[in-house]
Design a protein around this motif. Structure first.
Motif, PDB file in Angstrom:
ATOM      1  N   LEU A 146       0.802  -1.172   0.048  1.00 54.54           N
ATOM      2  CA  LEU A 146      -0.038  -0.098   0.094  1.00 54.54           C
ATOM      3  C   LEU A 146       0.908   1.197  -0.133  1.00 54.54           C
ATOM      4  CD1 LEU A 146      -3.016   0.977   0.292  1.00 54.54           C
ATOM      5  CD2 LEU A 146      -2.773   1.105   2.562  1.00 54.54           C
ATOM      6  N   TRP A 147       0.619   2.155  -0.838  1.00 58.77           N
ATOM      7  CA  TRP A 147       1.592   3.353  -1.256  1.00 58.77           C
ATOM      8  C   TRP A 147       0.784   4.580  -0.888  1.00 58.77           C
ATOM      9  CZ3 TRP A 147       5.920   0.880  -1.400  1.00 58.77           C
ATOM     10  CH2 TRP A 147       6.380  -0.182  -2.017  1.00 58.77           C
ATOM     11  N   THR A 148       1.783   5.690  -0.509  1.00 63.27           N
ATOM     12  CA  THR A 148       1.167   6.931  -0.822  1.00 63.27           C
ATOM     13  C   THR A 148       1.980   7.818  -1.682  1.00 63.27           C
ATOM     14  OG1 THR A 148       2.399   7.804   1.105  1.00 63.27           O
ATOM     15  CG2 THR A 148       0.090   6.586   1.707  1.00 63.27           C
ATOM     16  N   LEU A 149       1.663   8.887  -2.238  1.00 59.25           N
ATOM     17  CA  LEU A 149       2.317   9.778  -2.879  1.00 59.25           C
ATOM     18  C   LEU A 149       2.234  11.187  -2.249  1.00 59.25           C
ATOM     19  CD1 LEU A 149       2.115   8.716  -6.576  1.00 59.25           C
ATOM     20  CD2 LEU A 149       4.085   8.933  -5.428  1.00 59.25           C
ATOM     21  N   ASN A 150       3.187  12.035  -2.001  1.00 59.98           N
ATOM     22  CA  ASN A 150       3.086  13.280  -1.364  1.00 59.98           C
ATOM     23  C   ASN A 150       2.680  14.198  -2.523  1.00 59.98           C
ATOM     24  OD1 ASN A 150       4.329  16.179  -0.789  1.00 59.98           O
ATOM     25  ND2 ASN A 150       4.633  14.715   1.087  1.00 59.98           N
ATOM     26  N   PRO A 151       1.640  15.091  -2.217  1.00 63.60           N
ATOM     27  CA  PRO A 151       1.195  15.903  -3.158  1.00 63.60           C
ATOM     28  C   PRO A 151       2.238  16.850  -3.892  1.00 63.60           C
ATOM     29  CG  PRO A 151       0.052  16.083  -1.225  1.00 63.60           C
ATOM     30  CD  PRO A 151       1.124  15.502  -0.773  1.00 63.60           C
ATOM     31  N   ASN A 152       3.474  17.031  -3.212  1.00 63.91           N
ATOM     32  CA  ASN A 152       4.429  17.689  -3.883  1.00 63.91           C
ATOM     33  C   ASN A 152       5.552  16.839  -4.750  1.00 63.91           C
ATOM     34  OD1 ASN A 152       3.690  20.509  -2.943  1.00 63.91           O
ATOM     35  ND2 ASN A 152       4.364  19.759  -1.122  1.00 63.91           N
ATOM     36  N   THR A 153       5.034  15.683  -4.727  1.00 67.47           N
ATOM     37  CA  THR A 153       6.049  14.757  -5.807  1.00 67.47           C
ATOM     38  C   THR A 153       5.715  15.243  -7.099  1.00 67.47           C
ATOM     39  OG1 THR A 153       5.587  12.745  -4.116  1.00 67.47           O
ATOM     40  CG2 THR A 153       6.344  12.438  -6.403  1.00 67.47           C
ATOM     41  N   SER A 154       6.957  15.163  -7.917  1.00 68.04           N
ATOM     42  CA  SER A 154       6.721  15.734  -9.287  1.00 68.04           C
ATOM     43  C   SER A 154       6.029  14.640 -10.320  1.00 68.04           C
ATOM     44  CB  SER A 154       8.243  15.886  -9.912  1.00 68.04           C
ATOM     45  OG  SER A 154       8.774  14.649 -10.085  1.00 68.04           O
ATOM     46  N   LEU A 155       5.486  15.118 -11.124  1.00 71.14           N
ATOM     47  CA  LEU A 155       4.776  14.275 -12.160  1.00 71.14           C
ATOM     48  C   LEU A 155       5.461  13.254 -12.807  1.00 71.14           C
ATOM     49  CD1 LEU A 155       2.310  13.370 -14.085  1.00 71.14           C
ATOM     50  CD2 LEU A 155       3.026  15.385 -15.495  1.00 71.14           C
ATOM     51  N   LEU A 156       6.894  13.497 -13.136  1.00 71.43           N
ATOM     52  CA  LEU A 156       7.671  12.591 -13.498  1.00 71.43           C
ATOM     53  C   LEU A 156       8.110  11.474 -12.498  1.00 71.43           C
ATOM     54  CD1 LEU A 156       9.976  14.673 -15.661  1.00 71.43           C
ATOM     55  CD2 LEU A 156       8.597  13.193 -16.565  1.00 71.43           C
ATOM     56  N   ASP A 157       8.206  11.739 -11.251  1.00 76.56           N
ATOM     57  CA  ASP A 157       8.633  10.869 -10.151  1.00 76.56           C
ATOM     58  C   ASP A 157       7.385   9.919  -9.946  1.00 76.56           C
ATOM     59  OD1 ASP A 157      11.281  11.513 -10.086  1.00 76.56           O
ATOM     60  OD2 ASP A 157      10.769  12.996  -8.040  1.00 76.56           O
ATOM     61  N   CYS A 158       6.180  10.566 -10.186  1.00 78.79           N
ATOM     62  CA  CYS A 158       4.751   9.738 -10.040  1.00 78.79           C
ATOM     63  C   CYS A 158       4.967   8.773 -11.450  1.00 78.79           C
ATOM     64  CB  CYS A 158       3.852  10.840 -10.084  1.00 78.79           C
ATOM     65  SG  CYS A 158       2.164  10.185 -10.273  1.00 78.79           S
ATOM     66  N   MET A 159       5.206   9.406 -12.273  1.00 75.71           N
ATOM     67  CA  MET A 159       5.138   8.340 -13.631  1.00 75.71           C
ATOM     68  C   MET A 159       6.116   7.250 -13.372  1.00 75.71           C
ATOM     69  SD  MET A 159       4.514  11.320 -16.346  1.00 75.71           S
ATOM     70  CE  MET A 159       4.486  10.141 -18.063  1.00 75.71           C
ATOM     71  N   GLU A 160       7.179   7.553 -12.841  1.00 72.64           N
ATOM     72  CA  GLU A 160       8.136   6.576 -12.764  1.00 72.64           C
ATOM     73  C   GLU A 160       7.572   5.463 -11.501  1.00 72.64           C
ATOM     74  OE1 GLU A 160      12.834   5.512 -11.235  1.00 72.64           O
ATOM     75  OE2 GLU A 160      11.516   7.550 -10.781  1.00 72.64           O
ATOM     76  N   VAL A 161       6.746   5.727 -10.707  1.00 72.55           N
ATOM     77  CA  VAL A 161       6.243   4.958  -9.801  1.00 72.55           C
ATOM     78  C   VAL A 161       5.311   4.097 -10.680  1.00 72.55           C
ATOM     79  CG1 VAL A 161       4.639   4.514  -7.723  1.00 72.55           C
ATOM     80  CG2 VAL A 161       6.488   6.218  -7.638  1.00 72.55           C
ATOM     81  N   PHE A 162       4.250   4.474 -11.275  1.00 69.85           N
ATOM     82  CA  PHE A 162       3.073   3.852 -12.069  1.00 69.85           C
ATOM     83  C   PHE A 162       3.588   3.106 -13.267  1.00 69.85           C
ATOM     84  CE2 PHE A 162      -0.137   7.131 -10.337  1.00 69.85           C
ATOM     85  CZ  PHE A 162      -0.249   6.247  -9.183  1.00 69.85           C
ATOM     86  N   SER A 163       5.075   3.239 -13.586  1.00 70.87           N
ATOM     87  CA  SER A 163       5.437   2.803 -14.770  1.00 70.87           C
ATOM     88  C   SER A 163       6.150   1.402 -14.275  1.00 70.87           C
ATOM     89  CB  SER A 163       6.424   3.328 -15.392  1.00 70.87           C
ATOM     90  OG  SER A 163       7.970   3.581 -14.683  1.00 70.87           O
ATOM     91  N   LYS A 164       5.911   1.050 -13.034  1.00 68.65           N
ATOM     92  CA  LYS A 164       6.637  -0.185 -12.282  1.00 68.65           C
ATOM     93  C   LYS A 164       5.799  -0.994 -11.648  1.00 68.65           C
ATOM     94  CE  LYS A 164      11.139   2.126 -11.937  1.00 68.65           C
ATOM     95  NZ  LYS A 164      12.313   2.634 -11.101  1.00 68.65           N
ATOM     96  N   GLY A 165       4.751  -1.021 -12.159  1.00 67.87           N
ATOM     97  CA  GLY A 165       3.491  -2.064 -11.561  1.00 67.87           C
ATOM     98  C   GLY A 165       2.625  -1.441 -10.579  1.00 67.87           C
ATOM     99  N   VAL A 166       3.024  -0.416  -9.971  1.00 66.28           N
ATOM    100  CA  VAL A 166       1.929   0.401  -9.057  1.00 66.28           C
ATOM    101  C   VAL A 166       1.020   1.079  -9.802  1.00 66.28           C
ATOM    102  CG1 VAL A 166       1.718   2.057  -7.083  1.00 66.28           C
ATOM    103  CG2 VAL A 166       3.833   0.769  -7.458  1.00 66.28           C
TER     104      VAL A 166
END
Length: 391
Positions: A146-166
């Motif tokens: 179960l994961w959380t993403l900080n609201p201030n996380t960059s879009l590119l870092d968010c996309m990296e997470v979502f490109s790895k199976g999350v």
């Protein structure tokens, strides 16, 4: 807003300047920029039955929900400690212990070979759907964490997470975490959360297509977005066996292809439908997804176990639960693209048809591969980074 071609015609080099500024703007986007129109978090208590959980999925048009429990009684999935706390006092009110998806429910339904039939199958199904949702957390890969993403996380870092199976992550509306990491967090405390999904990222990219024209104009094949190794069921595969196939391979969905005329297919197993491995392509005629099971009443599921998965998908297209929870009957359409289709077409179809994969076919409708949401986000991120590096 003038498009890139118009800009190039007005002034030499203007298109490059425009591309630079637009790529930089996207680089500066943050997770909070994607959350403006998000609704309140849909969740279920740890004591909720699976039947209640499935009803919650249908009513709220979602395919996964976090499970909430009293604090101090559970270990969160993957060792996470994601809690909801009072904004004024900081007192912890609840602990999110995991995520449950339709695949978890399907895996539970198909477990221990209890779908083998018999007079007690309906009663057994009712019994299995009455267990608490907390008992099936972790049946699928996604439910293990179960994961959380900080609201201030960059879009590119968010996309990296979502490109790895999350596929999804909780986003705190008022995070107590001071340091923003580049990835997901396992420990978080906030007074409330919202859910960010892969589909939300695709909608954002679609809404900002004018800033991505140089990437979106390229083909699926050119960007390397097509996954060619693919497994399928046939139009003769029974629903009971299709459910078992999803569980065995932990797949959220499989294509349905036309059975071979020479009869060498095992209709109880997944078959190799990729040209790269089998040496031939199959005619794509449908899709069977774990979320399809949201569209049927438990009382009638037993009577449908013996029909083909293809017939099942056609039956539920008219189910009140199904049509209420999806985009009417458009969901039954085959959502496809070609290898030379522009990437913009894939994103547009995924978002407008609300599907999590677009099948790649040739001109004759033969299955050549698939582009998943994970593939789309991975390719878009790589292309954005490449553009930024070349500026």
């Amino acid at each position: 807003m003038a498009n890139m071609q118009q800009m190039k015609e007005v002034k030499p080099g203007g298109g490059a300047t425009m591309q630079r500024s637009e790529s930089m703007r996207l680089k500066e986007r943050k997770v909070k920029d994607l959350m403006a129109d998000k609704k309140r978090l849909v969740e279920v208590p740890y004591t909720a039955s699976l039947a209640h959980t499935m009803n919650t999925l249908v009513a709220n048009k979602v395919v996964a929900v976090p499970v909430a429990a009293p604090p101090g009684q559970w270990i969160g999935a993957g060792g996470s400690m994601i809690v909801e706390s009072d904004k004024q006092t900081g007192v912890v009110r609840k602990h999110y212990i995991g995520m449950v998806t339709m695949l978890d429910i399907v895996a539970h339904i198909a477990g221990d070979d209890h779908l083998s039939g018999g007079d007690n199958a309906t009663e057994d199904l009712d019994q299995r759907m009455s267990v608490p949702v907390s008992s099936i957390i972790g049946h699928s890969y996604e439910g293990l964490s179960l994961w959380t993403l900080n609201p201030n996380t960059s879009l590119l870092d968010c996309m990296e997470v979502f490109s790895k199976g999350v596929h999804r992550a909780l986003v705190p509306t008022d995070s107590q975490t001071e340091n923003v990491s580049a990835g997901v967090e396992l420990i978080e405390s906030a007074s409330s959360y919202q859910m960010l999904t892969q589909m939300d990222v695709l909608r954002f990219l679609k809404d900002h297509a004018s800033e991505l024209q140089s990437i979106l104009a390229r083909s699926v094949q050119d960007l390397g977005a097509n996954t060619e190794r693919i497994y399928a069921i046939t139009d003769r595969t029974k629903l009971v066996d299709a459910i078992k196939c999803l569980k065995a391979a932990m797949l959220n969905a499989v294509p349905i292809v036309r059975a071979s005329d020479v009869g060498e297919d095992d209709h109880k197993q997944l078959i190799n439908a990729s040209l790269i491995l089998s040496g031939r392509c199959r005619k794509l005629i449908g899709t069977f997804s774990a979320t399809d099971l949201r569209g049927c009443y438990l009382a009638t599921l037993k009577s449908w176990l013996g029909i083909s998965a293809l017939a099942f998908t056609e039956e539920i297209a008219t189910s009140p639960l199904f049509t209420a929870s999806d985009t009417e009957n458009s969901r039954r359409e085959l959502v496809t693209c070609c290898a030379d289709s522009p990437f913009s077409e894939v994103i547009d179809k995924a978002v407008t048809k609300h599907v999590h994969r677009v099948w790649v076919v040739d001109q004759e409708g033969l299955l050549m591969g698939v582009v998943s949401l994970t593939d789309v986000i991975r390719v878009m991120r790589q292309s954005l980074l490449s553009e930024l590096d070349n500026l």
